[in-house]
Enzyme design. Structure first.
Site, PDB file in Angstrom:
ATOM      1  N   PHE A   1       0.861  -1.179   0.000  1.00 10.79           N
ATOM      2  CA  PHE A   1       0.000   0.000   0.000  1.00 10.79           C
ATOM      3  C   PHE A   1       0.896   1.226   0.000  1.00 10.79           C
ATOM      4  O   PHE A   1       1.570   1.526   0.982  1.00 10.79           O
ATOM      5  CB  PHE A   1      -0.937   0.051   1.210  1.00 10.79           C
TER       6      PHE A   1
ATOM      7  N   ASP B   1       9.601   3.075   1.713  1.00 11.68           N
ATOM      8  CA  ASP B   1       8.370   3.800   2.050  1.00 11.68           C
ATOM      9  C   ASP B   1       8.148   3.684   3.558  1.00 11.68           C
ATOM     10  O   ASP B   1       7.579   2.718   4.051  1.00 11.68           O
ATOM     11  CB  ASP B   1       7.191   3.215   1.268  1.00 11.68           C
TER      12      ASP B   1
ATOM     13  N   LYS C   1       2.693  11.270   6.812  1.00 14.02           N
ATOM     14  CA  LYS C   1       1.858  11.046   7.988  1.00 14.02           C
ATOM     15  C   LYS C   1       2.373  11.767   9.229  1.00 14.02           C
ATOM     16  O   LYS C   1       2.120  12.939   9.408  1.00 14.02           O
ATOM     17  CB  LYS C   1       1.658   9.555   8.215  1.00 14.02           C
TER      18      LYS C   1
END
Length: 397
Positions: free
Chosen positions: A140, A225, A254
């Site tokens: 993801f 990531d 985030k």
């Protein structure tokens, strides 16, 4: 106004691209949120790690308020006084010497893909428009059309094609499969060191070190990531630190915005980053003064080491509690730092478990039907961690 009334109004005009739990939050502080009826809930999701430091952390709110009184946006057409210090701070935290700020995690991934392709053509000598990137099954990395094109999740992909070519997907955790997928067109390997959306999938020991060895030997970039796994969540600044691995590019987001504003970035060494030239990439809001001010406060908090230590210590407590849950209801517990995926036995729906937890005042989220995700903010207490486990145990019992 009641929760039911608020939910009715939201459903009347909002796109149905999410299926949220039936709660309407009006206030939040630390690890706790309050709904429209005044009921408090312990947040055990923390915005998928965007709220690593909890809701409205005083240092982050102070940084935002101070910047709001000065300047919030200039665009990159001009310099502002927060930009260079933010880039320097993030370069120091990552051990790199160049930073490119954006806004969202998906933008960071797209930026890294562009960097890898341009490096492949201009430095490695890959034939133009033939570059390939190796990715992992069940990944993801965001929801743009490029990214969902190499997702193996049918909900993310279905009816959004045609997709961009140039990606090869191999099983997560299998370094040999990565090596076999690399050929003369390969410019990068793009991985989450821990797969978050897939249910906190932790690779076998040595995997990241092996990926780093392979990418170095084959002259391929390693793009890590760390949008969900980074910035304290795994008990280290980055999940890559757990194996003393330094990728070619860190992808961050985030928690970098402290739960205040969206902030993302990639960090790499100057020689690599300089494949970008003026006009080749950009963003109206990327690196804006407000984002940089908040990001600098986040980095200052991480540099104390306090939050990484809390991730380790509280994560060990969470792990111990989860492993004591009834084995006839839980088939697997996957934890790393203060982050956990609880795989339920067949016949148990994770959504139902999360609804039961909601009724008892704890917020968690399901993924892939059978997994409950936990990612409490790093400011939770030991008693709050124990309470999360207690409520989860009752919900699956």
């Amino acid at each position: 106004m009641t929760v039911a009334q608020d939910l009715h109004e939201l459903e009347a005009h909002a796109a149905h691209n999410y299926h949220p739990l039936p709660i309407v939050i009006t206030e939040a502080e630390g690890a706790w949120v309050t709904d429209v009826e005044g009921r408090r809930y312990l947040d055990a999701l923390a915005g998928y790690s965007a709220l690593n430091f909890g809701h409205r952390h005083p240092q982050l709110i102070a940084a935002a308020e101070a910047q709001l009184r000065r300047v919030t946006l200039t665009s990159r057409a001009f310099h502002h006084d927060q930009f260079a210090p933010f880039c320097a701070d993030l370069a120091r935290l990552t051990g790199m010497d160049a930073v490119l700020p954006m806004n969202t995690g998906a933008e960071a991934v797209e930026t890294a893909i562009k960097l890898a392709r341009r490096w492949g053509y201009r430095v490695k000598g890959v034939e133009r428009d033939r570059a390939t990137i190796v990715v992992a099954d069940d990944n993801f990395h965001g929801r743009t059309t490029t990214i969902v094109g190499f997702s193996t999740d049918p909900d993310a992909r279905e009816d959004f094609g045609p997709f961009a070519p140039g990606f090869r997907s191999v099983p997560f955790g299998d370094a040999a499969a990565i090596e076999a997928a690399i050929d003369e067109t390969t410019v990068a390997v793009l991985l989450e060191p821990v797969q978050g959306e897939a249910g906190i999938r932790v690779p076998p020991p040595g995997y990241l070190r092996e990926v780093r060895r392979i990418t170095r030997e084959r002259d391929v970039l390693f793009l890590a990531d760390e949008i969900q796994s980074g910035l304290g969540r795994t008990g280290t600044t980055f999940a890559c630190d757990l194996e003393d691995v330094v990728p070619d590019v860190f992808l961050l987001g985030k928690a970098l915005g402290g739960g205040v504003v969206p902030v993302s970035a990639i960090a790499a060494n100057r020689e690599l980053m300089d494949v970008f030239t003026p006009g080749s990439h950009g963003s109206t809001f990327g690196g804006n003064p407000l984002a940089c001010a908040v990001g600098r406060a986040v980095i200052a908090m991480l540099e104390t080491g306090e939050f990484q230590a809390r991730g380790r210590e509280l994560g060990a407590r969470l792990d111990a509690g989860l492993r004591a849950l009834p084995q006839d209801r839980v088939v697997e517990v996957r934890t790393i730092g203060l982050w956990a995926g609880i795989e339920l036995a067949p016949g148990n729906r994770a959504r139902t478990v999360c609804e039961r937890m909601l009724a008892e005042g704890v917020l968690a989220k399901d993924t892939h039907e059978t997994t409950v995700r936990l990612a409490p903010p790093l400011v939770v207490t030991e008693d709050e961690v124990d309470h999360i486990v207690e409520v989860l145990g009752a919900a699956i019992g």
